[in-house]
Structure formats: C-alpha cells, structure tokens
Motif scaffolding. Sequence first.
Motif, mmCIF file in Angstrom:
data_model
loop_
_atom_site.group_PDB
_atom_site.id
_atom_site.type_symbol
_atom_site.label_atom_id
_atom_site.label_comp_id
_atom_site.label_asym_id
_atom_site.label_seq_id
_atom_site.Cartn_x
_atom_site.Cartn_y
_atom_site.Cartn_z
ATOM 1 N N LYS A 22 34.903 95.251 -58.089
ATOM 2 C CA LYS A 22 35.254 93.909 -57.616
ATOM 3 C C LYS A 22 36.681 93.866 -57.093
ATOM 4 O O LYS A 22 36.967 93.175 -56.096
ATOM 5 C CB LYS A 22 35.073 92.894 -58.748
ATOM 6 C CG LYS A 22 33.618 92.666 -59.134
ATOM 7 C CD LYS A 22 33.472 91.512 -60.109
ATOM 8 C CE LYS A 22 32.003 91.255 -60.422
ATOM 9 N NZ LYS A 22 31.796 90.049 -61.248
ATOM 10 N N LEU A 23 37.597 94.588 -57.747
ATOM 11 C CA LEU A 23 38.977 94.614 -57.274
ATOM 12 C C LEU A 23 39.069 95.223 -55.882
ATOM 13 O O LEU A 23 39.850 94.777 -55.037
ATOM 14 C CB LEU A 23 39.850 95.397 -58.258
ATOM 15 C CG LEU A 23 40.063 94.748 -59.633
ATOM 16 C CD1 LEU A 23 40.914 95.639 -60.515
ATOM 17 C CD2 LEU A 23 40.692 93.374 -59.505
ATOM 18 N N VAL A 24 38.260 96.250 -55.624
ATOM 19 C CA VAL A 24 38.234 96.843 -54.289
ATOM 20 C C VAL A 24 37.739 95.830 -53.266
ATOM 21 O O VAL A 24 38.274 95.728 -52.157
ATOM 22 C CB VAL A 24 37.348 98.110 -54.293
ATOM 23 C CG1 VAL A 24 37.141 98.627 -52.870
ATOM 24 C CG2 VAL A 24 37.977 99.190 -55.161
ATOM 25 N N LYS A 25 36.712 95.056 -53.646
ATOM 26 C CA LYS A 25 36.191 94.028 -52.736
ATOM 27 C C LYS A 25 37.257 92.978 -52.426
ATOM 28 O O LYS A 25 37.299 92.421 -51.323
ATOM 29 C CB LYS A 25 34.971 93.358 -53.358
ATOM 30 C CG LYS A 25 33.729 94.227 -53.416
ATOM 31 C CD LYS A 25 33.129 94.415 -52.034
ATOM 32 C CE LYS A 25 31.817 95.182 -52.116
ATOM 33 N NZ LYS A 25 31.214 95.367 -50.763
ATOM 34 N N TYR A 26 38.117 92.685 -53.406
ATOM 35 C CA TYR A 26 39.169 91.681 -53.201
ATOM 36 C C TYR A 26 40.399 92.242 -52.507
ATOM 37 O O TYR A 26 41.386 91.523 -52.322
ATOM 38 C CB TYR A 26 39.577 91.077 -54.550
ATOM 39 C CG TYR A 26 38.491 90.242 -55.192
ATOM 40 C CD1 TYR A 26 37.694 89.396 -54.444
ATOM 41 C CD2 TYR A 26 38.253 90.313 -56.559
ATOM 42 C CE1 TYR A 26 36.689 88.643 -55.016
ATOM 43 C CE2 TYR A 26 37.245 89.558 -57.158
ATOM 44 C CZ TYR A 26 36.474 88.721 -56.383
ATOM 45 O OH TYR A 26 35.477 87.979 -56.961
ATOM 46 N N ARG A 29 43.540 97.967 -53.684
ATOM 47 C CA ARG A 29 43.188 99.379 -53.519
ATOM 48 C C ARG A 29 44.431 100.242 -53.665
ATOM 49 O O ARG A 29 45.532 99.736 -53.866
ATOM 50 C CB ARG A 29 42.541 99.617 -52.151
ATOM 51 C CG ARG A 29 41.330 98.724 -51.860
ATOM 52 C CD ARG A 29 40.732 99.056 -50.497
ATOM 53 N NE ARG A 29 39.561 98.237 -50.206
ATOM 54 C CZ ARG A 29 39.596 97.102 -49.518
ATOM 55 N NH1 ARG A 29 40.738 96.670 -49.029
ATOM 56 N NH2 ARG A 29 38.491 96.416 -49.299
ATOM 57 N N GLY A 30 44.239 101.543 -53.557
ATOM 58 C CA GLY A 30 45.365 102.476 -53.550
ATOM 59 C C GLY A 30 46.147 102.482 -54.846
ATOM 60 O O GLY A 30 45.602 102.496 -55.947
ATOM 61 N N HIS A 31 47.491 102.466 -54.701
ATOM 62 C CA HIS A 31 48.375 102.556 -55.865
ATOM 63 C C HIS A 31 48.205 101.353 -56.788
ATOM 64 O O HIS A 31 48.315 101.500 -58.015
ATOM 65 C CB HIS A 31 49.830 102.666 -55.405
ATOM 66 C CG HIS A 31 50.137 103.941 -54.687
ATOM 67 N ND1 HIS A 31 50.001 105.188 -55.273
ATOM 68 C CD2 HIS A 31 50.575 104.174 -53.413
ATOM 69 C CE1 HIS A 31 50.336 106.128 -54.416
ATOM 70 N NE2 HIS A 31 50.690 105.538 -53.276
ATOM 71 N N ALA A 32 47.969 100.168 -56.221
ATOM 72 C CA ALA A 32 47.800 98.971 -57.058
ATOM 73 C C ALA A 32 46.577 99.108 -57.953
ATOM 74 O O ALA A 32 46.615 98.795 -59.152
ATOM 75 C CB ALA A 32 47.674 97.722 -56.170
ATOM 76 N N LEU A 33 45.472 99.618 -57.384
ATOM 77 C CA LEU A 33 44.258 99.812 -58.179
ATOM 78 C C LEU A 33 44.453 100.901 -59.228
ATOM 79 O O LEU A 33 44.010 100.751 -60.378
ATOM 80 C CB LEU A 33 43.083 100.173 -57.250
ATOM 81 C CG LEU A 33 41.734 100.393 -57.933
ATOM 82 C CD1 LEU A 33 41.270 99.121 -58.646
ATOM 83 C CD2 LEU A 33 40.687 100.823 -56.915
ATOM 84 N N ILE A 36 46.302 99.494 -62.205
ATOM 85 C CA ILE A 36 45.451 98.688 -63.082
ATOM 86 C C ILE A 36 44.517 99.587 -63.879
ATOM 87 O O ILE A 36 44.270 99.357 -65.075
ATOM 88 C CB ILE A 36 44.664 97.657 -62.250
ATOM 89 C CG1 ILE A 36 45.633 96.652 -61.615
ATOM 90 C CG2 ILE A 36 43.654 96.920 -63.125
ATOM 91 C CD1 ILE A 36 44.977 95.637 -60.710
ATOM 92 N N LYS A 37 43.984 100.641 -63.234
ATOM 93 C CA LYS A 37 43.125 101.585 -63.953
ATOM 94 C C LYS A 37 43.893 102.256 -65.089
ATOM 95 O O LYS A 37 43.377 102.431 -66.204
ATOM 96 C CB LYS A 37 42.585 102.640 -62.990
ATOM 97 C CG LYS A 37 41.506 102.146 -62.050
ATOM 98 C CD LYS A 37 40.993 103.287 -61.177
ATOM 99 C CE LYS A 37 39.865 102.813 -60.259
ATOM 100 N NZ LYS A 37 39.351 103.915 -59.405
ATOM 101 N N SER A 38 45.142 102.626 -64.819
ATOM 102 C CA SER A 38 45.960 103.258 -65.848
ATOM 103 C C SER A 38 46.251 102.282 -66.982
ATOM 104 O O SER A 38 46.352 102.689 -68.146
ATOM 105 C CB SER A 38 47.264 103.762 -65.228
ATOM 106 O OG SER A 38 48.129 104.273 -66.219
ATOM 107 N N TYR A 39 46.376 101.019 -66.631
ATOM 108 C CA TYR A 39 46.669 99.993 -67.649
ATOM 109 C C TYR A 39 45.475 99.752 -68.571
ATOM 110 O O TYR A 39 45.641 99.516 -69.772
ATOM 111 C CB TYR A 39 47.070 98.702 -66.930
ATOM 112 C CG TYR A 39 47.252 97.508 -67.839
ATOM 113 C CD1 TYR A 39 48.309 97.442 -68.739
ATOM 114 C CD2 TYR A 39 46.363 96.436 -67.787
ATOM 115 C CE1 TYR A 39 48.483 96.344 -69.572
ATOM 116 C CE2 TYR A 39 46.519 95.331 -68.614
ATOM 117 C CZ TYR A 39 47.586 95.296 -69.498
ATOM 118 O OH TYR A 39 47.740 94.212 -70.323
#
Length: 374
Positions: A22-26, A29-33, A36-39
């Motif tokens: 869903k985050l990709v759809k919004y 992407r990239g470093h921001a995603l 969040i994945k690391s978090y």
Amino acid sequence: MGIYLDIRKAFDSVNYEIMFKKLVKYGIRGHALNLIKSYLTNRKQCVKVENVKGQVFISDLSAVTCGVPQGSVLGPLLFLLYVNDLQNVSQLFHTITYADDTNLFMAGPQLETLCNTANAELRKLKEWFDCNRLCVNIAKTCFQLYTSKVYDFVPKLQINNEDIKREPLVKFLGVLVDEQLSFKPHIEYIARKVAIAIGFMYRGRDLMNREQLILIYNTLVLPHLSFSSIVWGINFVTNLNRLRILQKRAARVVLGLGYIDHVSHRFREIGMSPLCELINLRCMVLIYKIKHGIAPRQMNHLIEWRIDDDNPHALRHRTPSIIPFSSRRFKQNTFRIHGPKLFNRLSVIADLNTGTSVSIFKKQVKGLLESNFG
C-alpha cells in the motif's frame, strides 16, 4: 444509522507485506520505504511478569511478525495509511476513521430499506477486512438509529452472520452520543467531572491564592467545557443550565464569595468567559477556518456563502451567509443553522471578513461577544 466498529487488536494486526504494498501505491518508495521497513521489521518482544512476592519472570525474546509500535508517533499514521482505502469499499457508507476508531453512517427514507442496504454493504466491508487480515470484534461493535418516527419493524444488522447489538448510548471520539441526539448524557457526564474539579478547588481555597485557583480552573474545568462544545453545546437552555450553575460555583470559589452571592457580573474580573461565549467563540473560529480554507474540506458544506451577484437588487438587511430553513426547533440547535445566524449578527457590528490571522480574529470576536452578547 450509525455503526461503530471495533477492530480486534487493530495496531497489532497490521500485516507488513500488505502495508508495504500500500505504501508503494501511495508513492512511498526507495529510501523512504526502506527506512519504514527497517523501522518495522526485525523487532523482538518479551513478556515480563511480577508476582505478589516481588519475583520477576521474563520470557524468551520472540520475533514480531506484524503490528505497528503503539505509543509512537508513526504508529497511528501507519495504521491510517493501512486502512485508508476502507472508504472505497462502499459508496453508500460515510466513513469516519480516527486512529483505530472506525465508524460508518448511512441515511435512508425507510428503516427496512436502510437495514437491508446496510447489511449488503457490511458484507463488502467484511471481505475487505478479511483481505487485509483484520478482525471485527462483533461483541464490541454496535449501531444506533437516529429517527423521530416509530416503526414496527425490528432493525437487525449482521456481520459474518452474527447480530450486531443496538446501543442507546455510544461514546464516539470522547462524546457520549444518544439516539435522540440530545447530548443530555454527555452534558451530565461533563457536569460530574466539573463538579469533582470544583470540589477540589473548594477544599483548597484556604491554601491557594486567586491566581492558583484560576490556574486550576483553566486546567481541570475549562477543558471539559470546551471539548467538542460545538457538537453538544448548541443545545436547549434547560439542558445547559447545570453547567452554567457549576461555572458560577467555580467563580464564587475563585472570588471567595458565598453560596448565593451574585457572580455573573464579575466573570471578567477573573478572566472567565460564560459558557455561551465559549461555545459561540468556537463557532466563529470554525466559520473563519471554513471561509479561508483552513478547516477540512469535508466541512465546507456546513456554511453556504451568499454570492455578491446572486441578486441584482441591493437589500438593506443583506447577510454574508445563508441561513438554512428549519421549521423544527431541534434542528435549529445545530452548527449549520446557529453558526450562520451568529456570524450574521456579529458581521453587522464589525467587519469579520478581513484576512487576519486566526489569533487576531479570535481576539476580535471575543471582544465583540463580551461587549454585545455578555
């Protein structure tokens, strides 16, 4: 009809794979995603238990495979992004979502038709919850009916073939909502809270000076009188009388007056605003935000502005906002009617259409309310 959903362990049930898609759809992407994945991933948790003897037992660490951290700033935001597409499931429900509180509203001309339509839409929502790995707690989910008509038909709503109970009183975002929309239970709830705070002030009046008592009033009493006052405060005078009496009692404690001494004329002396002025001030600030596009766009329909060229004839008593017609006194106790009436009255006294800041506008309106409607 209002349906108040309860999602079982909402924050703990967020599926990471679905969340990242869903985050990709919004557009995240990239470093921001990756951030969040690391978090969210590679977290561990354990259980700590202490018995009556003071012995502490700690379980082994276990990997966290789903859920957003509670008590964090990002937790509620990520959950809102996770359920953001819920409103696209049904075009008939008006969805209000705040953190893990999800509420559905629908209106219709006939009760039976309304219930049938709601059940059909609830089946769609159940599919959405299943696809997103969320579970509705049927035992804590309830609904209300807002109507003045009497029906022989018994309303019945179901989710997954389980009946939803009907509740005459529901707490919705901190406000007690009754099916008559009178807000009497909520006013009584506020009165009890305020009475306790005033009792604390009364017991400490000999130990504290006036400034300290005013500070306690602003801390323990004023927030209860101000919170969501636009919703419950535009009400019949008799329903608000108890709060007015309690506010006068608080003023007597601050001023050191007796139980029956007249105190209304001394509110300004201690910086208190009467309850009606608190409500009217909040109404005016909301109207200002709607007019200047600061309020959420979902509120724009609450105020209808008069267009300058909609009538070529100049009228003596032309008002800036249109007051909707209502033949019922009950409907007049709403912001949609009370707000334009108040704005038009104050606009006669001063120009309130200037592009000042909210704080300056608030001071201007407060001065007008004190001098003309006190």
